[in-house]
Design an enzyme around this catalytic site. Structure first.
Site, mmCIF file in Angstrom:
data_model
loop_
_atom_site.group_PDB
_atom_site.id
_atom_site.type_symbol
_atom_site.label_atom_id
_atom_site.label_comp_id
_atom_site.label_asym_id
_atom_site.label_seq_id
_atom_site.Cartn_x
_atom_site.Cartn_y
_atom_site.Cartn_z
ATOM 1 N N ASP A 95 42.852 35.177 40.991
ATOM 2 C CA ASP A 95 43.538 36.288 40.330
ATOM 3 C C ASP A 95 43.050 36.436 38.886
ATOM 4 O O ASP A 95 42.714 37.530 38.442
ATOM 5 C CB ASP A 95 45.049 36.043 40.366
ATOM 6 C CG ASP A 95 45.833 37.086 39.592
ATOM 7 O OD1 ASP A 95 46.123 38.155 40.162
ATOM 8 O OD2 ASP A 95 46.150 36.832 38.413
ATOM 9 N N LYS A 125 40.717 39.538 36.824
ATOM 10 C CA LYS A 125 41.126 40.145 35.554
ATOM 11 C C LYS A 125 40.062 39.944 34.473
ATOM 12 O O LYS A 125 39.791 40.850 33.680
ATOM 13 C CB LYS A 125 42.468 39.547 35.120
ATOM 14 C CG LYS A 125 43.607 39.885 36.072
ATOM 15 C CD LYS A 125 44.868 39.120 35.734
ATOM 16 C CE LYS A 125 46.007 39.489 36.677
ATOM 17 N NZ LYS A 125 47.243 38.736 36.398
ATOM 18 N N GLY A 168 49.791 42.769 33.297
ATOM 19 C CA GLY A 168 51.137 43.263 33.577
ATOM 20 C C GLY A 168 51.658 44.129 32.452
ATOM 21 O O GLY A 168 51.109 45.186 32.140
#
Length: 431
Positions: free
Chosen positions: A202, A206, A135
């Site tokens: 998720d 990453k 993010g």
């Protein structure tokens, strides 16, 4: 060089509206840094009838992606709409039309990165994706640029804010998993379907991206060993604390002469480890370099403006490349063939909690199995279980190979004196 860079925006949800807000609020600063105006010319939305506020009359809404991919005046396409297959086809088409790409889509990069980068190179297009991993926390560019002269041996971190929020609340408030998950959903930290987050998918995507960049090997999502947090109980959190640990969902990518391993799973960390102090929805990634030693990157893992900041920073990088005439030249193919460690070469400490029958010779049976595979213990807690004829054992091993632990675990399951094996977690202290 053009005085104005035109952008096509795919998606006007939380992050898309944040991108527009930052470009509008920081207009003068961005113009100073890039030497040109940046305007959003067209925005792809699903529903044209929905009322929206846009920053300028020049911005047009469309529900046809071709209006963006085929527009010769659009220089950069910013993809923040999510999705995989349909989004992939749009992004590929945009690059075939010479558009540079900025995306926050981790699924897209993790599953189709090789195809995307090949297409970007063939069309001399930039492809940037800083927001896809942590993010608003910069990690992609630091690895590619800031640590490019070093040899990275390990990366470990919290790369999913939802699971960190859940485990942190369970630890601090003593609330159970289901109630904290509902709170995370009510606050917008977790999706209505939280599977990708709580099952570790998720974070695995990453870590696959970070492993490709950090080790310069062509990893796939299938190379990542994944275990989520659904089985993490308040009892484990309480006992971990007694043993001097916290429990976090940690992604670890490790590389040495035996090869590389990449995994995501609940992990016991010493309470004094910096990652134990990462609370709520924040992310943090530790990077170990042979020369630099330890570095840590910390910040918000999601959110409208933090994620949009990473997206706009990538947009600025694309514009600078355009001005320098070096677009599409940043990507470097992985240098090394993929070499995955065998489970025999994957070494770690383990936490195991089990209920056993309270009878003579029980501990001797356990000790015999562990000794057979060379497994010794760093810490052991034994307590009376709720049932009078049972004992509860919590043990942390010394370092053991995954292969040997698997064999010992299988033999433990077959013992009549063991009522249940309740939990098995990784234990990691850092380097």
């Amino acid at each position: 060089m053009k005085n104005t860079i035109s952008v096509g925006l795919l998606g006007l949800g939380t992050v898309g509206s944040g991108v527009i807000e930052i470009l509008d609020d920081h207009k003068e600063s961005i113009q100073h840094k890039t030497g040109c105006d940046v305007t959003i010319k067209k925005v792809l939305v699903h529903d044209l009838s929905k009322p929206r506020q846009l920053p300028a009359e020049t911005t047009q809404l469309t529900d046809r992606y071709q209006d963006i991919t085929e527009d010769p005046e659009i220089d950069v396409v910013v993809e923040v709409m999510g999705g995989i297959d349909h989004t992939l086809s749009i992004v590929l088409e945009a690059m075939e039309h010479g558009k540079h790409i900025v995306t926050a889509n981790k699924d897209l990069i993790a599953q189709h990165g090789a195809q995307l980068f090949q297409t970007s190179q063939r069309n001399s297009c930039d492809l940037y994706y800083e927001a896809s991993v942590a993010g608003g926390t910069p990690i992609i560019r630091p690895i590619l640029d800031g640590l490019s002269s070093d040899r990275i041996s390990k990366m470990m971190g919290i790369v999913n804010g939802t699971t960190n929020f859940i485990l942190d609340k369970m630890t601090r408030d003593g609330a159970d998993f289901d109630s904290v998950l509902k709170e995370a959903q009510d606050l917008g930290f977790a999706e209505a379907d939280p599977t990708a987050d709580v099952d570790g998918l998720d974070a695995a995507r990453k870590m696959a991206i970070l492993s490709i960049l950090g080790f310069s090997m062509p990893f796939n999502l299938e190379d990542v060993s994944v275990k989520g947090i659904r089985g993490t109980s308040l009892s484990d959190i309480k006992y971990a604390k007694q043993l001097g640990y916290s429990i976090k969902l940690i992604g670890i990518a490790d590389h040495n002469k035996d090869g590389a391993s990449v995994s995501v799973e609940p992990t016991l960390l010493p309470v004094e480890h910096p990652l134990s102090s990462v609370h709520d929805e924040y992310n943090a990634v530790y990077v170990y370099g042979d020369a630099v030693g330890e570095t840590m990157f910390y910040g918000p893992g999601a959110g409208k403006l933090p994620t949009a900041t990473a997206v706009v920073s990538d947009l600025i990088a694309v514009i600078k490349n355009l001005r320098l005439g070096v677009s599409g030249s940043a990507y470097v193919q992985p240098q090394f063939p993929k070499q995955l460690k065998s489970r025999k070469d994957q070494l770690t400490k383990k936490y195991i909690r089990l209920h056993v029958m309270d009878q003579p010779g029980m501990l001797m049976e356990l000790t015999k199995i562990f000794a057979q595979y060379g497994i010794s213990f760093d810490q052991i807690i034994q307590r009376q279980a709720d049932q009078n004829d049972e004992r509860e054992l919590m043990m942390i091993t010394h370092q053991v190979s995954e292969e040997d632990f698997d064999k010992a675990y299988n033999e433990l399951e077959a013992l009549d004196t063991i009522r249940s094996i309740d939990s098995v977690f990784r234990v990691d202290g850092g380097k």
